[in-house]
Design an enzyme around this catalytic site. Structure first.
Site, PDB file in Angstrom:
ATOM      1  N   HIS A  10       0.820  -1.218   0.000  1.00 22.35           N
ATOM      2  CA  HIS A  10       0.000   0.000   0.000  1.00 22.35           C
ATOM      3  C   HIS A  10       0.853   1.267   0.000  1.00 22.35           C
ATOM      4  O   HIS A  10       0.394   2.322  -0.399  1.00 22.35           O
ATOM      5  CB  HIS A  10      -1.014  -0.007   1.156  1.00 22.35           C
ATOM      6  CG  HIS A  10      -0.454   0.294   2.500  1.00 22.35           C
ATOM      7  ND1 HIS A  10      -0.102  -0.693   3.393  1.00 22.35           N
ATOM      8  CD2 HIS A  10      -0.171   1.477   3.114  1.00 22.35           C
ATOM      9  CE1 HIS A  10       0.352  -0.124   4.506  1.00 22.35           C
ATOM     10  NE2 HIS A  10       0.331   1.187   4.358  1.00 22.35           N
ATOM     11  N   ASP A  67       0.046  -7.737   1.666  1.00 19.49           N
ATOM     12  CA  ASP A  67       0.526  -6.349   1.685  1.00 19.49           C
ATOM     13  C   ASP A  67       2.058  -6.283   1.799  1.00 19.49           C
ATOM     14  O   ASP A  67       2.607  -5.451   2.505  1.00 19.49           O
ATOM     15  CB  ASP A  67      -0.142  -5.563   2.815  1.00 19.49           C
ATOM     16  CG  ASP A  67       0.021  -4.050   2.650  1.00 19.49           C
ATOM     17  OD1 ASP A  67       0.280  -3.589   1.526  1.00 19.49           O
ATOM     18  OD2 ASP A  67      -0.109  -3.336   3.664  1.00 19.49           O
ATOM     19  N   SER A  77       4.523   2.458   8.026  1.00 25.36           N
ATOM     20  CA  SER A  77       4.216   1.304   7.185  1.00 25.36           C
ATOM     21  C   SER A  77       5.425   0.879   6.370  1.00 25.36           C
ATOM     22  O   SER A  77       6.094   1.705   5.756  1.00 25.36           O
ATOM     23  CB  SER A  77       3.066   1.626   6.230  1.00 25.36           C
ATOM     24  OG  SER A  77       1.864   1.725   6.913  1.00 25.36           O
TER      25      SER A  77
END
Length: 177
Positions: free
Chosen positions: A57, A86, A155
């Site tokens: 992402h 992911d 992230s």
């Protein structure tokens, strides 16, 4: 019995020791839109020579991917993507970041101390400490629920155990509750 208990804790590192062992392997990832404006900001970790792992992402819909390591910028291209988990890997020629050691998540337990290193809000090489608060089974694996504070930009960074081994990538957080 006391000798055995002392031997079990020998490999555990302090937060500073974990940071020293892996910080040279953690990078900032900047993505750009078609107008070459910053689109997303995230983190990544060197897992092999010229290979960085991050969350998919972080690079979604990017037209250009740049990796920042020790003040230098490198162009990156997607090598492999697993959108279900992911996790994406990037080829980054010439980066020379030291690959981390990959840990074994099967040995983790609730209460295990963990360390997240990433770039929350673009503040690179930020360390936070916590514990595994739950192991959440999902199809094909598990999520590690942690108490280490993370925020946008974390992230794709590294989640490390007490022996400075990579055990996961921070990918999402709950801002309430």
């Amino acid at each position: 019995m006391a000798v055995l208990l002392l031997a079990l804790g020998v490999d555990a590192k302090t937060a500073s020791e974990v940071y020293d062992a892996v910080s040279a392997s953690v990078v900032v990832i900047r993505t750009y839109d078609p107008n070459v404006r910053t689109f997303q900001l995230g983190s990544g970790v060197a897992v092999a020579n010229n290979v960085i792992v991050t969350n998919c992402h972080v690079i979604k819909d990017a037209t250009k991917i740049q990796v920042v390591h020790q003040g230098k910028e490198y162009s990156a291209i997607v090598r492999h993507s697993d959108w279900d988990r992911d996790i994406c890997t990037l080829n980054v020629s010439g980066i020379n970041a030291i690959p981390v050691i990959i840990g074994n998540t099967r040995r983790l337990k609730v209460g295990t101390r963990v360390y997240a290193i990433g770039a929350p809000q673009g503040l690179e090489l930020t360390l936070s400490e916590g514990i595994i608060s739950s192991l959440r089974l999902v199809e094909g694996g598990q999520y590690l629920q942690i108490t280490a504070p993370i925020s946008q930009g974390s992230s794709g960074g590294g989640l490390f155990d007490e022996e400075a081994r990579l055990i996961g990538l921070p990918t999402f957080y709950l801002s309430e509750g």
